[in-house]
Design a protein around this motif. Structure first.
Motif, mmCIF file in Angstrom:
data_model
loop_
_atom_site.group_PDB
_atom_site.id
_atom_site.type_symbol
_atom_site.label_atom_id
_atom_site.label_comp_id
_atom_site.label_asym_id
_atom_site.label_seq_id
_atom_site.Cartn_x
_atom_site.Cartn_y
_atom_site.Cartn_z
ATOM 1 N N TYR A 118 14.527 3.197 -1.533
ATOM 2 C CA TYR A 118 13.879 4.515 -1.499
ATOM 3 C C TYR A 118 13.690 4.971 -0.058
ATOM 4 O O TYR A 118 13.993 6.114 0.292
ATOM 5 C CB TYR A 118 12.538 4.456 -2.232
ATOM 6 N N GLU A 119 13.189 4.069 0.786
ATOM 7 C CA GLU A 119 12.955 4.413 2.192
ATOM 8 C C GLU A 119 14.256 4.748 2.914
ATOM 9 O O GLU A 119 14.321 5.689 3.701
ATOM 10 C CB GLU A 119 12.220 3.273 2.895
ATOM 11 N N ALA A 146 15.245 8.406 4.426
ATOM 12 C CA ALA A 146 15.602 8.541 5.845
ATOM 13 C C ALA A 146 16.955 9.235 6.013
ATOM 14 O O ALA A 146 17.188 9.913 7.009
ATOM 15 C CB ALA A 146 15.631 7.180 6.511
ATOM 16 N N GLN A 147 17.827 9.080 5.035
ATOM 17 C CA GLN A 147 19.165 9.667 5.105
ATOM 18 C C GLN A 147 19.238 11.028 4.391
ATOM 19 O O GLN A 147 20.322 11.553 4.163
ATOM 20 C CB GLN A 147 20.192 8.715 4.491
ATOM 21 N N ASN A 148 18.068 11.569 4.031
ATOM 22 C CA ASN A 148 18.007 12.861 3.331
ATOM 23 C C ASN A 148 18.765 12.869 2.010
ATOM 24 O O ASN A 148 19.389 13.859 1.657
ATOM 25 C CB ASN A 148 18.502 14.000 4.227
ATOM 26 N N ARG A 149 18.715 11.779 1.277
ATOM 27 C CA ARG A 149 19.353 11.698 -0.044
ATOM 28 C C ARG A 149 18.256 11.656 -1.093
ATOM 29 O O ARG A 149 18.005 10.638 -1.728
ATOM 30 C CB ARG A 149 20.240 10.451 -0.136
ATOM 31 N N GLU A 155 14.849 9.659 -5.578
ATOM 32 C CA GLU A 155 14.068 9.924 -6.790
ATOM 33 C C GLU A 155 14.382 8.925 -7.890
ATOM 34 O O GLU A 155 13.492 8.497 -8.628
ATOM 35 C CB GLU A 155 14.327 11.347 -7.273
ATOM 36 N N VAL A 156 15.648 8.530 -8.008
ATOM 37 C CA VAL A 156 16.038 7.538 -9.014
ATOM 38 C C VAL A 156 15.366 6.201 -8.715
ATOM 39 O O VAL A 156 14.821 5.549 -9.611
ATOM 40 C CB VAL A 156 17.580 7.381 -9.064
#
Length: 148
Positions: A65-66, A70-73, A78-79
């Motif tokens: 998640y982090e 950080a990579q704007n994904r 969210e998944v």
């Protein structure tokens, strides 16, 4: 009821509800339990081992998640967050910061720890006593704070 049976029931419920995120998460947990059973040659999996599996899976998803954030994904983040929430439902209730602090204080008193040099003793006892109730990072941070 063992975690494996609880997971199987939850999988059935998720299938009926057509909840893909929950289904994927639960199948991953079931696979990890099966893997552990295979590695231990079919021996029964203890509740401590089950809790360790769940904590490890949550930590993996938290790390992912982090990284995704950080990579704007956000779509992938969210998944991971949704899967984390599904898996957390099968852990024992987590301690609040106040409860964690009082437990660590009790352990410090029991072990006779006086400074940060005694952190190892405190962490050993705390990891056993608080398994599944709090993650290692939180325990470590609180112990360091109280010992310094």
């Amino acid at each position: 009821m063992s975690l494996e049976l609880t997971i199987n029931e939850a999988i059935k419920t998720a299938m009926r509800a057509k909840d893909k995120v929950a289904l994927d998460s639960l199948r991953a947990v079931k696979a990890q339990i099966q893997l552990l059973k295979t590695e231990s040659l079919g021996a029964e999996v203890s509740s401590d081992q089950e809790i360790a599996i769940l904590q490890r899976m949550i930590k993996q998803r938290k790390d992912s998640y982090e990284q995704f954030t950080a990579q704007n994904r956000q779509d992938l983040a969210e998944v991971e967050e949704a899967q984390m929430k599904v898996i957390e439902n099968f852990l024992p209730a987590q301690l609040s910061p106040e409860e964690l602090e009082s437990e660590i204080k009790r352990i410090i008193a029991e072990t006779g720890a006086a400074s940060v040099k005694d952190l190892g003793k405190v962490m050993g006892a705390a990891s056993k006593d608080l398994a599944g109730k709090s993650d290692g990072k939180s325990i470590s941070e609180m112990a360091k704070k109280l010992l310094s």
